[in-house]
Motif scaffolding. Structure first.
Motif, mmCIF file in Angstrom:
data_model
loop_
_atom_site.group_PDB
_atom_site.id
_atom_site.type_symbol
_atom_site.label_atom_id
_atom_site.label_comp_id
_atom_site.label_asym_id
_atom_site.label_seq_id
_atom_site.Cartn_x
_atom_site.Cartn_y
_atom_site.Cartn_z
ATOM 1 N N ARG A 114 -0.072 -6.301 8.123
ATOM 2 C CA ARG A 114 -1.261 -6.379 7.270
ATOM 3 C C ARG A 114 -0.872 -6.681 5.817
ATOM 4 O O ARG A 114 -1.498 -7.479 5.139
ATOM 5 C CB ARG A 114 -2.031 -5.052 7.373
ATOM 6 N N LYS A 118 -15.341 0.387 7.683
ATOM 7 C CA LYS A 118 -14.858 0.787 9.012
ATOM 8 C C LYS A 118 -15.985 0.881 10.029
ATOM 9 O O LYS A 118 -15.786 0.600 11.205
ATOM 10 C CB LYS A 118 -14.131 2.118 8.913
ATOM 11 N N LEU A 170 -2.055 -9.827 3.711
ATOM 12 C CA LEU A 170 -2.826 -9.692 2.473
ATOM 13 C C LEU A 170 -2.076 -10.288 1.281
ATOM 14 O O LEU A 170 -2.705 -10.833 0.371
ATOM 15 C CB LEU A 170 -3.210 -8.232 2.211
ATOM 16 N N MET A 185 0.865 -1.181 0.000
ATOM 17 C CA MET A 185 0.000 0.000 0.000
ATOM 18 C C MET A 185 0.903 1.234 0.000
ATOM 19 O O MET A 185 1.773 1.377 0.872
ATOM 20 C CB MET A 185 -0.862 -0.032 1.252
ATOM 21 N N ALA A 211 -6.628 3.737 -1.651
ATOM 22 C CA ALA A 211 -7.406 2.687 -0.966
ATOM 23 C C ALA A 211 -8.759 3.230 -0.542
ATOM 24 O O ALA A 211 -8.865 4.358 -0.055
ATOM 25 C CB ALA A 211 -6.636 2.183 0.248
ATOM 26 N N ASP A 212 -9.785 2.391 -0.725
ATOM 27 C CA ASP A 212 -11.157 2.835 -0.439
ATOM 28 C C ASP A 212 -11.997 1.681 0.125
ATOM 29 O O ASP A 212 -13.170 1.551 -0.184
ATOM 30 C CB ASP A 212 -11.765 3.361 -1.761
ATOM 31 N N GLY A 213 -11.358 0.802 0.901
ATOM 32 C CA GLY A 213 -12.083 -0.358 1.432
ATOM 33 C C GLY A 213 -12.146 -1.464 0.391
ATOM 34 O O GLY A 213 -12.344 -1.188 -0.791
ATOM 35 N N GLY A 214 -11.925 -2.702 0.828
ATOM 36 C CA GLY A 214 -12.018 -3.839 -0.101
ATOM 37 C C GLY A 214 -10.846 -3.932 -1.050
ATOM 38 O O GLY A 214 -10.992 -4.415 -2.175
ATOM 39 N N THR A 215 -9.657 -3.518 -0.587
ATOM 40 C CA THR A 215 -8.511 -3.563 -1.512
ATOM 41 C C THR A 215 -8.130 -5.005 -1.838
ATOM 42 O O THR A 215 -7.658 -5.276 -2.937
ATOM 43 C CB THR A 215 -7.281 -2.816 -0.965
ATOM 44 N N ASP A 268 -15.183 2.347 1.955
ATOM 45 C CA ASP A 268 -14.270 2.503 3.103
ATOM 46 C C ASP A 268 -15.049 2.781 4.388
ATOM 47 O O ASP A 268 -14.809 2.148 5.420
ATOM 48 C CB ASP A 268 -13.298 3.653 2.794
HETATM 49 N N1 UDP Z 1 -6.783 1.427 5.606
HETATM 50 C C1 UDP Z 1 -6.213 2.598 6.045
HETATM 51 N N2 UDP Z 1 -4.931 2.566 6.537
HETATM 52 C C2 UDP Z 1 -4.212 1.408 6.618
HETATM 53 C C3 UDP Z 1 -4.826 0.221 6.178
HETATM 54 C C4 UDP Z 1 -6.102 0.261 5.672
HETATM 55 O O1 UDP Z 1 -6.832 3.658 5.977
HETATM 56 O O2 UDP Z 1 -3.049 1.413 7.062
HETATM 57 C C5 UDP Z 1 -8.146 1.487 5.041
HETATM 58 C C6 UDP Z 1 -8.128 1.281 3.520
HETATM 59 O O3 UDP Z 1 -9.063 2.139 2.896
HETATM 60 C C7 UDP Z 1 -8.572 -0.158 3.392
HETATM 61 C C8 UDP Z 1 -9.564 -0.259 4.549
HETATM 62 O O4 UDP Z 1 -8.948 0.469 5.592
HETATM 63 O O5 UDP Z 1 -9.138 -0.431 2.132
HETATM 64 C C9 UDP Z 1 -9.878 -1.651 5.004
HETATM 65 O O6 UDP Z 1 -8.697 -2.358 5.215
HETATM 66 P P1 UDP Z 1 -8.696 -3.939 5.485
HETATM 67 O O7 UDP Z 1 -7.445 -4.277 6.225
HETATM 68 O O8 UDP Z 1 -9.999 -4.366 6.067
HETATM 69 O O9 UDP Z 1 -8.534 -4.584 4.032
HETATM 70 P P2 UDP Z 1 -9.368 -4.332 2.705
HETATM 71 O O10 UDP Z 1 -10.807 -4.067 3.084
HETATM 72 O O11 UDP Z 1 -8.738 -3.152 2.033
HETATM 73 O O12 UDP Z 1 -9.220 -5.600 1.919
#
Ligand code: UDP
Length: 265
Positions: free
Chosen positions: A98, A186, A102, A82, A133-137, A182
């Motif tokens: 993380r 959250k 991932l 990221m 990043a916008d959630g669900g990456t 996002d």
């Molecule tokens: N995120 C953030 N900072 C970080 C890591 C994640 O703001 O250091 C945000 C990012 O928008 C990400 C979301 O939190 O898409 C959800 O992260 P998660 O770990 O649940 O994985 P994802 O949903 O991206 O697969």
């Protein structure tokens, strides 16, 4: 005014419409582009909501260090990173736990589709760079990764499509929604990323964070399946588009050559 006055929480859904204007079963706007990095063997760019992610594939290549090579099969290495500027609060450039997790999850989601037995003693490298990043990456990465693998000409059983389904409870009663943004990721109360090879409905990833009743699980799965089928069609279109352009160029070149030959005669 009380020192710790409660700030009223705004709703995540009102009359069936979510904060970004979507209905419960809508995907975010998605765009997919294949073959955008000339120096990679395969590549793809996905925009899914505000997620912007580049996927690059290299290989199959010789394994380094050599002793990690497997006699009868190829191996996949995956790196999810990221960018520091991809999130609201600057992310440290150092690899995080993380990112390591991932990377493993994305590898495990796409590996089952690859005929790795065709590539003994080699490795396929998969790089995912999250630019925004916008959630669900993780799901967006899986969608882009399987396109980049196909673009690299890797033998695959099917593409892998992925989406997160979730549960939001503001206001009550809880609602199951497709493709969490996002803020929903959250502030929601459940998040279920699903990845699948759609042709045979083979699931390659199913995670869950929160609680779901059996009926909610069924509803979430059906909603996920709907989203996955829509993404699958978009993936196939993105691949066809690349080859349609190549074919057009070939036809134009053939036309040019024919007219040159005629003028030389
Ligand atoms: N995120 C953030 N900072 C970080 C890591 C994640 O703001 O250091 C945000 C990012 O928008 C990400 C979301 O939190 O898409 C959800 O992260 P998660 O770990 O649940 O994985 P994802 O949903 O991206 O697969």
């Amino acid at each position: 005014m009380a020192l710790f006055e409660t700030i009223p929480l705004t709703g995540l859904i009102e009359n069936g419409i979510r904060t970004d204007g979507r209905k419960i079963d809508d995907l975010r706007p998605v765009s997919l582009e294949v073959g955008i990095l000339p120096k990679a063997d395969g590549s793809a760019l996905i925009n899914m909501g505000k997620n912007k992610i580049l996927a690059a594939v290299f290989g199959p290549n010789e394994v380094h260090p050599r002793h990690l090579a497997k006699q009868n099969t190829g191996i996949v290495r995956c790196s999810y990173r990221m960018s520091t500027f991809a999130v609201d609060e600057r992310k440290s450039p150092a690899p995080s736990r993380r990112e390591v997790e991932l990377s493993m999850i994305i590898r495990q989601s796409v590996e089952p589709t690859i005929f790795l037995e065709y590539y003994p003693k080699t490795m396929i490298e998969l790089y995912l760079q999250v630019l925004c990043a916008d959630g669900g990456t993780r799901c967006a990465c899986i969608n882009a990764a399987s396109l980049a693998l196909a673009d690299a000409g890797i033998a695959m059983k099917d593409l892998v499509a992925a989406v997160a389904v979730g549960k939001i409870d503001r206001p009550d009663p809880p609602t199951i929604v497709l493709d969490l943004s996002d803020v929903e990721d959250k502030e929601g109360i459940g998040d279920m990323p699903i990845a699948m090879m759609p042709r045979n409905k083979e699931i390659t990833l199913l995670q869950f964070d929160g609680t779901l009743t059996p009926d909610e699980f069924k509803e979430a799965y059906e909603l996920g399946l709907k989203g996955i089928n829509e993404l699958y069609e978009m993936q196939k279109t993105a691949l066809y588009e690349k080859y349609a352009v190549i074919q057009e160029n070939i036809e134009q070149n053939n036309g040019k050559n024919e007219s040159e030959e005629q003028s030389n005669e």
